[in-house]
Design an enzyme around this catalytic site. Structure first.
Site, PDB file in Angstrom:
ATOM      1  N   ASP A  79       0.829  -1.213   0.000  1.00  0.00           N
ATOM      2  CA  ASP A  79       0.000   0.000   0.000  1.00  0.00           C
ATOM      3  C   ASP A  79       0.861   1.260   0.000  1.00  0.00           C
ATOM      4  OD1 ASP A  79       0.812  -0.624   2.699  1.00  0.00           O
ATOM      5  OD2 ASP A  79      -0.567   0.906   3.396  1.00  0.00           O
ATOM      6  N   GLU A 146      -0.005  -1.024   5.564  1.00  0.00           N
ATOM      7  CA  GLU A 146       1.039  -0.628   6.519  1.00  0.00           C
ATOM      8  C   GLU A 146       0.856   0.817   6.967  1.00  0.00           C
ATOM      9  OE1 GLU A 146       5.003   1.017   7.778  1.00  0.00           O
ATOM     10  OE2 GLU A 146       3.739   1.667   6.123  1.00  0.00           O
TER      11      GLU A 146
END
Ligand SMILES: [Zn+2]
Length: 485
Positions: A79, A146
């Protein structure tokens, strides 16, 4: 679509990276990047596994000659932070990132680039498929989400991993090896308050602090920047020493993990003392300008009469509790790392302060690469909260990754780097959280870990870029070190 990075070496790294810039992958929106990784695994006949939180594990067999070497875990997050300039039209759920080459940089001028951590994913994919790379069997762990709090890795079933050496690719300085990270709880203290109404002899004033530099409450804590919550408290305390006054409202800071840049308070002071308050605020401004003269050149402190909507103020007892809590709160660096020069080991930051209906809220973030140190900070906050009849709640508790000076992977990385570049790398402990802390907690046996990466700058902001030459240098090192693992 024309490829922009086609002719840039290392071509494997930049080819995968460019693919990734075309895949929308904001935190929580990792489906497309999962599909891409699964296709990659299938195309190369690697086995893979995807879990319900969109983490993907790809198993890459050893290259010839490395079949008997221990398995290595390579880890990066899929991400990215989605930020754009205000006037830019960009849909992060659909549009590819617009990348450009500018001298030695690959940059996204209007949005975040996503080199954090797309570059990590690309490097792992390159190593797995570059015919010139040699390596032991790899477990490539691509984690999701994350950036919003590491919920991907938190969910990941680490018991499937065979490796006991982990290389995290989420660091962003070439020539710097990260060998530990900070953990620690974020504490929300709720101080109960009682309100009363103030008489007509008191007039409302608003005191405002703005223009401070702020920054990350861990990574920027050593820069000595002003904390608006603490500075405001000092002004209020100084007024308290000169007269009876009342606090009606306080608010400062937006996020617990940032150094607060602004704070304001509405107070009621005796009409006859108005001039004195102005004098005190000016005096305190001069003191702060002197204390922070090299750092906070944009600091603005103002005081002005306001029209109050309500004459509700904190009772004397409530005000005392609040003032004491902030005055006695630790804030700033509490200890430097004793083994690594110039590295912060432990710190604490009073990030958010605000009055609410029947309470005062204070959010404090502790950080340390040593559990016993952040626990000590935590106990102090617990005791202080008890003193002011407050209740505490832990909002977030990121685990630390404690530095092991005897780490074998650290020694191998250092030695290899020195041999290739004839220069010592820097070894550091990050004063922020990394997914490594969660891996360290998840795998019961000792896992030898290191976090590395090329130079990525202006992360999490529009204009993020990566230095091409640092990727070249990093990849050269990366391939060499895997031959020795
Ligand atoms: Zn990252």
């Amino acid at each position: 679509m024309k490829r922009i990075l086609e002719n840039i070496e290392p071509c494997y790294v930049f080819r995968y990276f460019e693919d990734l810039t075309r895949i929308p992958r904001g935190s929580g929106n990792e489906d497309m990047v999962c599909e891409y990784l699964i296709k990659f695994a299938k195309d190369h006949e690697f086995t893979y596994y995807k879990d319900d939180m969109k983490n993907v594990l790809i198993n890459v067999p050893a290259t010839p000659g490395y079949e008997n070497h221990p398995v290595i875990i390579l880890q990066a997050h899929t991400d990215m932070v989605c930020e754009k300039n205000e006037e830019t039209i960009h849909d992060f759920t659909k549009d590819p990132i617009k990348i450009e080459i500018e001298g030695d940089k690959v940059i996204a001028k209007e949005t975040t680039l996503g080199a954090d951590d797309g570059m990590g994913i690309a490097l792992a994919m390159a190593l797995a498929t570059d015919p010139e790379a040699a390596h032991p069997a790899l477990e490539i762990v691509c984690t999701s989400d994350e950036e919003r709090g590491m919920s991907g890795v938190e969910f990941f079933d680490a018991s499937v991993l065979k490796g006991r050496t982990l290389i995290n690719l989420d660091a962003d300085d070439e020539g710097v090896f990260v060998v530990g990270c900070a953990g620690g709880p974020v504490i929300r203290t709720e101080i109960p308050v009682v309100w009363e109404n103030v008489t007509d002899e008191f007039i409302p004033l608003q005191i405002k602090i703005a223009g401070l530099k702020g920054g990350h409450s861990g990574e920027d804590i050593h820069r000595g920047r002003g904390n608006s919550n603490i500075l405001l408290n000092r002004i209020l305390r100084r007024i308290e020493s000169a007269m009876h006054y009342y606090i009606s409202e306080v608010s400062g800071g937006l996020q617990y993990n940032a150094i607060p840049r602004e704070a304001e308070a509405t107070i009621f002071v005796p009409n006859k003392n108005l001039e004195e308050v102005l004098k005190i605020v000016n005096e305190m401004t001069a003191i702060f300008k002197n204390e922070y003269y090299l750092i906070e050149d944009d600091m603005k402190i103002s005081v002005e009469k306001v029209v109050a909507v309500s004459r509700r103020v904190l009772s004397k007892e409530s005000q005392k509790r609040f003032m004491n809590f902030i005055t006695f709160s630790e804030c700033g660096i509490t200890r430097m790392n004793l083994q690594l020069d110039g590295v912060v080991e432990s710190s604490v930051s009073v990030g958010v302060v605000r009055t609410e209906a029947d309470k005062l809220i204070v959010m404090t973030m502790t950080r340390s690469s040593m559990k016993s140190m952040y626990m000590e900070m935590y106990y102090k906050i617990v005791k202080l909260a008890q003193e002011v009849k407050g209740k505490i709640q832990i909002l977030n508790n990121c685990p630390e990754w404690e530095f092991n000076p005897k780490s074998e992977v650290k020694q191998l990385f250092e030695k290899t780097y020195e041999e290739i570049f004839d220069k010592k790398p820097k070894v550091t402990v990050l004063h922020a959280g990394l997914e490594c802390g969660i891996f360290a907690k998840k795998i019961p046996e000792y896992v030898d870990m290191i976090a590395v990466g090329p130079d990525i700058r202006d992360l999490h902001t529009p204009g993020e870029y990566v230095f091409i030459s640092s990727v070249q240098k990093f990849y050269k090192f990366f391939k060499e070190v895997f031959k020795r693992l």
